[in-house]
Design a protein around this motif. Structure first.
Motif, PDB file in Angstrom:
ATOM      1  N   VAL A  86       0.831  -1.215   0.000  1.00 60.74           N
ATOM      2  CA  VAL A  86       0.000   0.000   0.000  1.00 60.74           C
ATOM      3  C   VAL A  86       0.862   1.261   0.000  1.00 60.74           C
ATOM      4  O   VAL A  86       0.447   2.292  -0.543  1.00 60.74           O
ATOM      5  CB  VAL A  86      -0.973   0.009   1.206  1.00 60.74           C
ATOM      6  N   ASP A  87       2.044   1.202   0.593  1.00 60.80           N
ATOM      7  CA  ASP A  87       2.916   2.382   0.593  1.00 60.80           C
ATOM      8  C   ASP A  87       3.362   2.717  -0.831  1.00 60.80           C
ATOM      9  O   ASP A  87       3.420   3.891  -1.216  1.00 60.80           O
ATOM     10  CB  ASP A  87       4.137   2.140   1.479  1.00 60.80           C
ATOM     11  N   ALA A  88       3.686   1.685  -1.606  1.00 64.49           N
ATOM     12  CA  ALA A  88       4.084   1.915  -2.997  1.00 64.49           C
ATOM     13  C   ALA A  88       2.918   2.471  -3.806  1.00 64.49           C
ATOM     14  O   ALA A  88       3.109   3.360  -4.645  1.00 64.49           O
ATOM     15  CB  ALA A  88       4.577   0.612  -3.611  1.00 64.49           C
ATOM     16  N   LEU A  89       1.703   1.955  -3.561  1.00 62.36           N
ATOM     17  CA  LEU A  89       0.524   2.471  -4.256  1.00 62.36           C
ATOM     18  C   LEU A  89       0.273   3.927  -3.889  1.00 62.36           C
ATOM     19  O   LEU A  89       0.022   4.768  -4.759  1.00 62.36           O
ATOM     20  CB  LEU A  89      -0.703   1.629  -3.904  1.00 62.36           C
ATOM     21  N   ALA A  90       0.353   4.248  -2.604  1.00 63.02           N
ATOM     22  CA  ALA A  90       0.117   5.625  -2.158  1.00 63.02           C
ATOM     23  C   ALA A  90       1.138   6.578  -2.766  1.00 63.02           C
ATOM     24  O   ALA A  90       0.795   7.693  -3.178  1.00 63.02           O
ATOM     25  CB  ALA A  90       0.154   5.693  -0.636  1.00 63.02           C
ATOM     26  N   ALA A  91       2.395   6.152  -2.839  1.00 62.72           N
ATOM     27  CA  ALA A  91       3.437   7.007  -3.413  1.00 62.72           C
ATOM     28  C   ALA A  91       3.168   7.268  -4.890  1.00 62.72           C
ATOM     29  O   ALA A  91       3.290   8.410  -5.368  1.00 62.72           O
ATOM     30  CB  ALA A  91       4.805   6.344  -3.226  1.00 62.72           C
ATOM     31  N   ALA A  92       2.785   6.220  -5.636  1.00 56.62           N
ATOM     32  CA  ALA A  92       2.478   6.393  -7.064  1.00 56.62           C
ATOM     33  C   ALA A  92       1.259   7.292  -7.245  1.00 56.62           C
ATOM     34  O   ALA A  92       1.228   8.141  -8.150  1.00 56.62           O
ATOM     35  CB  ALA A  92       2.228   5.034  -7.704  1.00 56.62           C
ATOM     36  N   GLU A 132      -8.603   1.273  -1.731  1.00 64.97           N
ATOM     37  CA  GLU A 132      -9.306   2.560  -1.674  1.00 64.97           C
ATOM     38  C   GLU A 132      -8.749   3.436  -0.561  1.00 64.97           C
ATOM     39  O   GLU A 132      -8.539   4.649  -0.754  1.00 64.97           O
ATOM     40  CB  GLU A 132     -10.801   2.339  -1.448  1.00 64.97           C
ATOM     41  N   ALA A 133      -8.485   2.845   0.595  1.00 60.07           N
ATOM     42  CA  ALA A 133      -7.945   3.607   1.722  1.00 60.07           C
ATOM     43  C   ALA A 133      -6.590   4.205   1.383  1.00 60.07           C
ATOM     44  O   ALA A 133      -6.283   5.352   1.755  1.00 60.07           O
ATOM     45  CB  ALA A 133      -7.850   2.717   2.955  1.00 60.07           C
ATOM     46  N   SER A 183      -0.495  -7.431  -9.374  1.00 60.94           N
ATOM     47  CA  SER A 183       0.251  -6.909  -8.229  1.00 60.94           C
ATOM     48  C   SER A 183      -0.059  -7.719  -6.979  1.00 60.94           C
ATOM     49  O   SER A 183      -1.131  -8.323  -6.847  1.00 60.94           O
ATOM     50  CB  SER A 183      -0.133  -5.433  -8.004  1.00 60.94           C
ATOM     51  N   GLU A 184       0.895  -7.695  -6.044  1.00 63.66           N
ATOM     52  CA  GLU A 184       0.663  -8.305  -4.731  1.00 63.66           C
ATOM     53  C   GLU A 184      -0.488  -7.621  -4.013  1.00 63.66           C
ATOM     54  O   GLU A 184      -1.069  -8.179  -3.075  1.00 63.66           O
ATOM     55  CB  GLU A 184       1.933  -8.212  -3.881  1.00 63.66           C
ATOM     56  N   LEU A 185      -0.835  -6.428  -4.449  1.00 61.42           N
ATOM     57  CA  LEU A 185      -1.973  -5.726  -3.846  1.00 61.42           C
ATOM     58  C   LEU A 185      -3.267  -6.517  -3.998  1.00 61.42           C
ATOM     59  O   LEU A 185      -4.200  -6.342  -3.205  1.00 61.42           O
ATOM     60  CB  LEU A 185      -2.134  -4.349  -4.494  1.00 61.42           C
ATOM     61  N   ALA A 186      -3.344  -7.367  -5.023  1.00 62.87           N
ATOM     62  CA  ALA A 186      -4.544  -8.180  -5.209  1.00 62.87           C
ATOM     63  C   ALA A 186      -4.758  -9.091  -4.003  1.00 62.87           C
ATOM     64  O   ALA A 186      -5.888  -9.258  -3.516  1.00 62.87           O
ATOM     65  CB  ALA A 186      -4.433  -8.993  -6.493  1.00 62.87           C
ATOM     66  N   ARG A 187      -3.687  -9.695  -3.510  1.00 62.21           N
ATOM     67  CA  ARG A 187      -3.798 -10.582  -2.342  1.00 62.21           C
ATOM     68  C   ARG A 187      -4.113  -9.785  -1.080  1.00 62.21           C
ATOM     69  O   ARG A 187      -4.904 -10.222  -0.228  1.00 62.21           O
ATOM     70  CB  ARG A 187      -2.498 -11.380  -2.164  1.00 62.21           C
ATOM     71  N   ILE A 188      -3.492  -8.603  -0.975  1.00 63.45           N
ATOM     72  CA  ILE A 188      -3.755  -7.757   0.194  1.00 63.45           C
ATOM     73  C   ILE A 188      -5.214  -7.313   0.205  1.00 63.45           C
ATOM     74  O   ILE A 188      -5.887  -7.348   1.243  1.00 63.45           O
ATOM     75  CB  ILE A 188      -2.805  -6.543   0.183  1.00 63.45           C
ATOM     76  N   VAL A 194      -5.475   5.056  -1.620  1.00 64.64           N
ATOM     77  CA  VAL A 194      -5.661   6.156  -2.574  1.00 64.64           C
ATOM     78  C   VAL A 194      -6.168   7.405  -1.860  1.00 64.64           C
ATOM     79  O   VAL A 194      -5.684   8.521  -2.107  1.00 64.64           O
ATOM     80  CB  VAL A 194      -6.641   5.730  -3.693  1.00 64.64           C
ATOM     81  N   ARG A 195      -7.127   7.233  -0.973  1.00 66.24           N
ATOM     82  CA  ARG A 195      -7.667   8.392  -0.243  1.00 66.24           C
ATOM     83  C   ARG A 195      -6.613   9.007   0.673  1.00 66.24           C
ATOM     84  O   ARG A 195      -6.543  10.236   0.835  1.00 66.24           O
ATOM     85  CB  ARG A 195      -8.913   7.989   0.543  1.00 66.24           C
ATOM     86  N   ALA A 196      -5.776   8.179   1.256  1.00 66.51           N
ATOM     87  CA  ALA A 196      -4.704   8.693   2.114  1.00 66.51           C
ATOM     88  C   ALA A 196      -3.719   9.522   1.294  1.00 66.51           C
ATOM     89  O   ALA A 196      -3.238  10.573   1.760  1.00 66.51           O
ATOM     90  CB  ALA A 196      -3.991   7.533   2.792  1.00 66.51           C
ATOM     91  N   ALA A 197      -3.432   9.078   0.065  1.00 63.95           N
ATOM     92  CA  ALA A 197      -2.515   9.830  -0.794  1.00 63.95           C
ATOM     93  C   ALA A 197      -3.070  11.217  -1.102  1.00 63.95           C
ATOM     94  O   ALA A 197      -2.327  12.207  -1.115  1.00 63.95           O
ATOM     95  CB  ALA A 197      -2.278   9.057  -2.090  1.00 63.95           C
ATOM     96  N   ALA A 198      -4.384  11.314  -1.326  1.00 58.80           N
ATOM     97  CA  ALA A 198      -4.995  12.610  -1.590  1.00 58.80           C
ATOM     98  C   ALA A 198      -4.938  13.503  -0.359  1.00 58.80           C
ATOM     99  O   ALA A 198      -4.718  14.722  -0.467  1.00 58.80           O
ATOM    100  CB  ALA A 198      -6.443  12.419  -2.036  1.00 58.80           C
TER     101      ALA A 198
END
Length: 362
Positions: free
Chosen positions: A265-271, A312-313, A298-303, A315-319
């Motif tokens: 999730v950290d990598a997703l938030a950074a992107a 979703e959380a 992505s490994e995010l699918a398993r998470i 992405v919202r945190a990144a905003a």
């Protein structure tokens, strides 16, 4: 004589924007007031630029008013224009057709609504400008209204006002109302055709005549993304100079973030942070409403499978972390699949491993 005018369409003032209450944390009042704020900005622009007239080419309203407040607001803005010496010309479209709006307010002198029975011509003698237009009588007008528009007035600057889908190619997802053709419009000999109905800005033809859909004044949902506004047109010695002026107060976007290779999730938030900042940097003063899709392997699918809502959380945190930028994440759509370990699959003794081996052979 040199002069300026504004061409706008599809204001949809007080469009209801149903379902907003289902979005937790949605800036509901700002979203609902955006159509009004965009019109106020248009009137401010017209007065500042000292335009001679403003053209509203259909769908000023989204349908019959719930009460008189919607009509009174529009009337108030017209009064502002007229007091500044700006005339207003209106054709009604499918949403605000003659049969659609039942409530009546006193007319404003200096504001002309074109008749729905036939095309009529309004002349501005001091500018030698002739405006030709016809309103919709009812919501569904399937006739080619443009066929009955008169020929250009010789020696004058001629403008046609028409609410139309034009052709299937220009209509897109919009209903096929008052269809016509570029050839029909060109045959009239006008200098400019001011169109309405299609919500995405399109310059259909550059000259002889210039044919333009300005798009709607304010996007209302994720299917109306990008800059919205009006055309500011300057006429000098009969030559046209036109500019799209953004007037929207809320800008809608669709953003896709490819999650392929993102491990957590950290990598997703950074992107997401990087792409959101790039998306809104051209207009940091606006409220930006963003629908985000996250596809990829992505490994995010398993998470996400283990704890639904994680993507979703993130992405919202990144905003939230983008300080100084006004971003609302309208929706997050995840379409993820887990990475495939081909080496491990090839080592298995089952149907799936056989498929992998066959693919490699091919």
């Amino acid at each position: 004589m040199d002069f300026k005018f504004i061409h706008a369409a599809d204001l949809h003032i007080d469009s209801p924007m149903r379902g907003l209450s289902n979005y937790e944390g949605a800036p509901i009042e700002r979203l609902r007031s955006a159509t009004r704020q965009a019109l106020i900005s248009l009137v401010d622009l017209a007065i500042a630029e000292q335009v001679a007239f403003v053209l509203y080419v259909g769908d000023i309203f989204d349908g019959d008013w719930a009460d008189f407040h919607t009509g009174q607001f529009f009337r108030e803005q017209n009064v502002r224009l007229v007091r500044a010496g700006v005339r207003v010309f209106i054709v009604k479209g499918n949403h605000d057709a003659e049969s659609q709006i039942t409530k009546v307010l006193p007319k404003v002198e200096g504001v002309h609504v074109f008749d729905h029975k036939r095309c009529e011509t309004q002349e501005i003698a001091e500018l030698k400008v002739a405006l030709h237009g016809q309103s919709f009588k009812q919501r569904a007008v399937t006739d080619d209204l443009a066929q009955d528009y008169p020929a250009a007035l010789a020696g004058w600057f001629n403008i046609g006002l028409l609410h139309t889908c034009l052709t299937p190619e220009t209509a897109g997802t919009h209903l096929p109302y008052a269809p016509t053709s570029v050839a029909t419009l060109a045959s009239k000999g006008y200098d400019y055709f001011a169109l309405g109905h299609v919500h995405q800005r399109q310059v259909v033809r550059e000259t002889a005549p210039r044919i333009v859909f300005p798009g709607n004044l304010q996007g209302r949902h994720a299917n109306e993304p990008g800059s919205k506004g009006c055309e500011l047109v300057t006429v000098r010695d009969g030559h046209i100079e036109a500019e799209h002026i953004a007037l929207d107060r809320v800008r809608w976007h669709r953003l896709e973030i490819d999650a392929t290779g993102l491990a957590d999730v950290d990598a997703l938030a950074a992107a997401c942070t990087v792409q959101l900042r790039t998306l809104v940097e051209d207009a940091p003063e606006l409220l930006h409403a963003v629908r985000v899709s996250v596809p990829g392997q992505s490994e995010l699918a398993r998470i996400e499978a283990a704890q639904r809502g994680t993507v979703e959380a993130a992405v919202r945190a990144a905003a939230q972390d983008l300080q100084g930028l006004d971003i609302w994440i309208e929706k997050v759509e995840a379409d993820l699949s887990a990475p495939v370990d081909r080496v491990a699959l090839e080592g298995r003794d089952d149907a799936l491993s056989e498929v992998v081996r066959l693919v490699d052979e091919l």
